[in-house]
Design an enzyme around this catalytic site. Sequence first.
Site, mmCIF file in Angstrom:
data_model
loop_
_atom_site.group_PDB
_atom_site.id
_atom_site.type_symbol
_atom_site.label_atom_id
_atom_site.label_comp_id
_atom_site.label_asym_id
_atom_site.label_seq_id
_atom_site.Cartn_x
_atom_site.Cartn_y
_atom_site.Cartn_z
ATOM 1 N N TYR A 29 0.846 -1.191 0.000
ATOM 2 C CA TYR A 29 0.000 0.000 0.000
ATOM 3 C C TYR A 29 0.885 1.246 0.000
ATOM 4 O O TYR A 29 1.963 1.246 -0.587
ATOM 5 C CB TYR A 29 -0.964 -0.095 1.213
ATOM 6 N N LYS A 53 -20.723 -18.858 -11.228
ATOM 7 C CA LYS A 53 -19.883 -18.635 -12.416
ATOM 8 C C LYS A 53 -18.496 -18.160 -11.982
ATOM 9 O O LYS A 53 -17.488 -18.566 -12.561
ATOM 10 C CB LYS A 53 -20.518 -17.578 -13.328
ATOM 11 N N ASP A 92 -27.354 -14.584 -18.085
ATOM 12 C CA ASP A 92 -28.781 -14.680 -17.765
ATOM 13 C C ASP A 92 -29.525 -13.356 -17.973
ATOM 14 O O ASP A 92 -30.348 -12.948 -17.144
ATOM 15 C CB ASP A 92 -28.959 -15.229 -16.333
ATOM 16 N N ASN A 134 -23.270 -28.202 -20.937
ATOM 17 C CA ASN A 134 -23.388 -26.964 -20.158
ATOM 18 C C ASN A 134 -22.279 -26.012 -20.538
ATOM 19 O O ASN A 134 -21.144 -26.443 -20.777
ATOM 20 C CB ASN A 134 -23.305 -27.299 -18.656
ATOM 21 N N LEU A 143 -36.309 -19.943 -29.245
ATOM 22 C CA LEU A 143 -35.360 -19.122 -30.017
ATOM 23 C C LEU A 143 -35.024 -17.851 -29.250
ATOM 24 O O LEU A 143 -35.026 -16.751 -29.793
ATOM 25 C CB LEU A 143 -35.972 -18.792 -31.390
HETATM 26 N N1 NAD Z 1 -27.170 -25.926 -20.705
HETATM 27 C C1 NAD Z 1 -26.687 -24.720 -20.822
HETATM 28 O O1 NAD Z 1 -25.484 -24.489 -20.844
HETATM 29 C C2 NAD Z 1 -27.633 -23.577 -20.967
HETATM 30 C C3 NAD Z 1 -27.134 -22.318 -21.337
HETATM 31 C C4 NAD Z 1 -28.010 -21.254 -21.480
HETATM 32 C C5 NAD Z 1 -29.358 -21.431 -21.255
HETATM 33 N N2 NAD Z 1 -29.790 -22.649 -20.877
HETATM 34 C C6 NAD Z 1 -31.207 -22.871 -20.566
HETATM 35 O O2 NAD Z 1 -32.038 -22.500 -21.651
HETATM 36 C C7 NAD Z 1 -33.250 -21.965 -21.171
HETATM 37 C C8 NAD Z 1 -33.548 -20.659 -21.902
HETATM 38 O O3 NAD Z 1 -32.546 -19.716 -21.606
HETATM 39 P P1 NAD Z 1 -32.423 -18.398 -22.473
HETATM 40 O O4 NAD Z 1 -31.352 -17.584 -21.830
HETATM 41 O O5 NAD Z 1 -32.331 -18.697 -23.922
HETATM 42 O O6 NAD Z 1 -33.846 -17.715 -22.154
HETATM 43 P P2 NAD Z 1 -34.753 -16.787 -23.067
HETATM 44 O O7 NAD Z 1 -35.819 -16.288 -22.197
HETATM 45 O O8 NAD Z 1 -33.922 -15.802 -23.806
HETATM 46 O O9 NAD Z 1 -35.366 -17.793 -24.175
HETATM 47 C C9 NAD Z 1 -36.377 -18.732 -23.967
HETATM 48 C C10 NAD Z 1 -37.179 -18.838 -25.268
HETATM 49 O O10 NAD Z 1 -38.022 -19.986 -25.199
HETATM 50 C C11 NAD Z 1 -39.277 -19.617 -25.736
HETATM 51 N N3 NAD Z 1 -40.300 -20.510 -25.198
HETATM 52 C C12 NAD Z 1 -40.754 -20.595 -23.919
HETATM 53 N N4 NAD Z 1 -41.700 -21.544 -23.817
HETATM 54 C C13 NAD Z 1 -41.826 -22.087 -25.048
HETATM 55 C C14 NAD Z 1 -42.648 -23.118 -25.577
HETATM 56 N N5 NAD Z 1 -43.533 -23.775 -24.813
HETATM 57 N N6 NAD Z 1 -42.512 -23.416 -26.887
HETATM 58 C C15 NAD Z 1 -41.644 -22.755 -27.667
HETATM 59 N N7 NAD Z 1 -40.840 -21.761 -27.220
HETATM 60 C C16 NAD Z 1 -40.949 -21.436 -25.924
HETATM 61 C C17 NAD Z 1 -39.458 -18.173 -25.303
HETATM 62 O O11 NAD Z 1 -40.431 -17.502 -26.092
HETATM 63 C C18 NAD Z 1 -38.063 -17.622 -25.513
HETATM 64 O O12 NAD Z 1 -37.870 -17.117 -26.825
HETATM 65 C C19 NAD Z 1 -33.112 -21.833 -19.668
HETATM 66 O O13 NAD Z 1 -33.791 -22.870 -19.017
HETATM 67 C C20 NAD Z 1 -31.627 -21.979 -19.405
HETATM 68 O O14 NAD Z 1 -31.362 -22.652 -18.187
HETATM 69 C C21 NAD Z 1 -28.981 -23.719 -20.724
HETATM 70 O O1 LMR Z 2 -25.039 -21.763 -15.927
HETATM 71 C C1 LMR Z 2 -25.572 -22.802 -16.310
HETATM 72 O O2 LMR Z 2 -25.605 -23.843 -15.638
HETATM 73 C C2 LMR Z 2 -26.194 -22.870 -17.625
HETATM 74 C C3 LMR Z 2 -26.744 -21.644 -18.169
HETATM 75 O O3 LMR Z 2 -25.964 -20.522 -18.073
HETATM 76 C C4 LMR Z 2 -28.160 -21.429 -17.823
HETATM 77 O O4 LMR Z 2 -28.566 -20.273 -17.777
HETATM 78 O O5 LMR Z 2 -28.853 -22.417 -17.634
HETATM 79 MG MG MG Z 3 -27.131 -18.784 -17.931
#
Ligand code: NAD
Ligand code: LMR
Ligand code: MG
Length: 452
Positions: free
Chosen positions: A112, A167, A210, A372, A268
């Site tokens: 420091y 994270k 997120d 993931n 999407l």
């Molecule tokens: N495994 C991983 O590494 C990982 C990484 C990122 C996100 N995710 C998961 O993906 C999911 C979405 O995250 P995001 O950041 O893309 O969220 P987001 O809110 O940007 O996207 C979700 C999309 O799903 C659509 N949706 C919801 N219900 C639906 C249905 N019944 N039919 C069709 N479309 C539908 C919504 O309209 C929206 O466009 C979360 O559960 C998150 O945990 C997983």
């Molecule tokens: O962080 C994770 O486990 C995955 C992803 O970022 C999510 O939002 O689900």
């Molecule tokens: Mg996430």
Amino acid sequence: MAVRNVIRSIIVETPSKPGNLGKVTTAIGMAGGDIGDVTTIKIGPLSTVRDITVHCESDEQLDDVVEAIKKLESGIFVHAVSDDVLRAHEGGKIHMTSRMDIRSLADLRRVYTPGVANVCRVIQEDPEKARYYTSIGNSVAIITDGTAILGLGNIGPLAGMPVMEGKAALFDRFAGISGIPILLDTSNPDEVVRTVKNIYKGFGGILLEDIGSPHCFEIEERLKEEIPIPVMHDDQHGTAVVTLAAVISACRSAGVTLKEAVVGQIGLGAAGLAICRMFMAYGVREMCGVDRQPAALDRLAGYGGTPLDSLEDLMSRCNIVIATTGVPGLIRPEMICRGQVILALSNPKPEIEPEDALKAGAAFAADGRSVNNVLGFPGIFRGALNARASQITHSMLVAAARAISNCTSHGEIVPHPLDPKVHVEVARAVEQVASQENPKKSKEKVNGSPLK
Ligand SMILES: NC(=O)c1ccc[n+]([C@@H]2O[C@H](COP(=O)([O-])OP(=O)(O)OC[C@H]3O[C@@H](n4cnc5c(N)ncnc54)[C@H](O)[C@@H]3O)[C@@H](O)[C@H]2O)c1
Ligand SMILES: O=C(O)C[C@H](O)C(=O)O
Ligand SMILES: [Mg+2]
């Protein structure tokens, strides 16, 4: 194998006589619970108290386990049922520590004032030196507005903090990077961009986490243009990288040519649209998608994908199906076609459990716990920071996906996240591409960077 997400510590008192622990463990097993650690808390002349970790498939099964122990009676009592995961979060998961030992006055003056003043002057004269004489080049801000926390939705930034701390813990563990959570009380793109622009100088990179769609798209694009350090929205590109890696591995095992496969994306949003863009850029000819929001379908069409009218249509047309909707159980087993690859990536619960998809005829199935973005983001940022890249480019992301796929063992779809090799290989691949894209910066780094 059944998924056992309900993990609890059951504090049980039994008479201090042989056979009583056996009665308890049998009762737990008969009710369907799986026993983890058993710790003896107290041994007295009359009774013994133990902490038994039990893994259950559901809250209902946990209730059955506790009831079964209580029914044993004859001096056996359940004192408490506590949540190990909640307990592990007491006090938070991260803590900033000093890398210097401070034991003497000389140490104090070195760490420091007055010693530090000279370091400030050195940086004032040449701001580039901040990379060497501060932690900035090894720190990444983890920024959220709390609008799409896992699949829990818009629960706000405060409730999202455990994910951001998680994270940070992963950054430290897998890449030696200091991740610093920043919670934003705004989702307005102008305000988010202004806030990040006002704080970015303290970091070597920005991980957006997120942040829901569609505002995440504008925020990331503007930040990438307006600040000179790497910015990546993990739910978009980290997820796209790991998904591409998983699909490359699945196609390799199944003898399918990915570029000729019909790929369907359900949902999407942030993750789904980025996955589609990544697959189309990789050369997949037919990329279909569904979403309940028409604007999301328009965005897919804008990038050259094929919006479909229904989930059923997508399920019947596509060889490879990826889901990121946040809706547990959205894919019903009867929708699965024989030989499909199913990646149901929503957390904390997938659109279909992998074992149900396999039972229904899928050739490969995985959920968001194994496929993931933890496999990608630590190494991607390590590589970008090492190369002192100003951006994370598409080629760097494809290199990361190939590195993950190359680390995957035969018969697996992705590597194990605790395999240190995968993070090292991702970092190496990303650094190599970044250095080729910007050779001048890489040379400066070789001449003196202390970064890992
Ligand atoms: N495994 C991983 O590494 C990982 C990484 C990122 C996100 N995710 C998961 O993906 C999911 C979405 O995250 P995001 O950041 O893309 O969220 P987001 O809110 O940007 O996207 C979700 C999309 O799903 C659509 N949706 C919801 N219900 C639906 C249905 N019944 N039919 C069709 N479309 C539908 C919504 O309209 C929206 O466009 C979360 O559960 C998150 O945990 C997983
Ligand atoms: O962080 C994770 O486990 C995955 C992803 O970022 C999510 O939002 O689900
Ligand atoms: Mg996430």
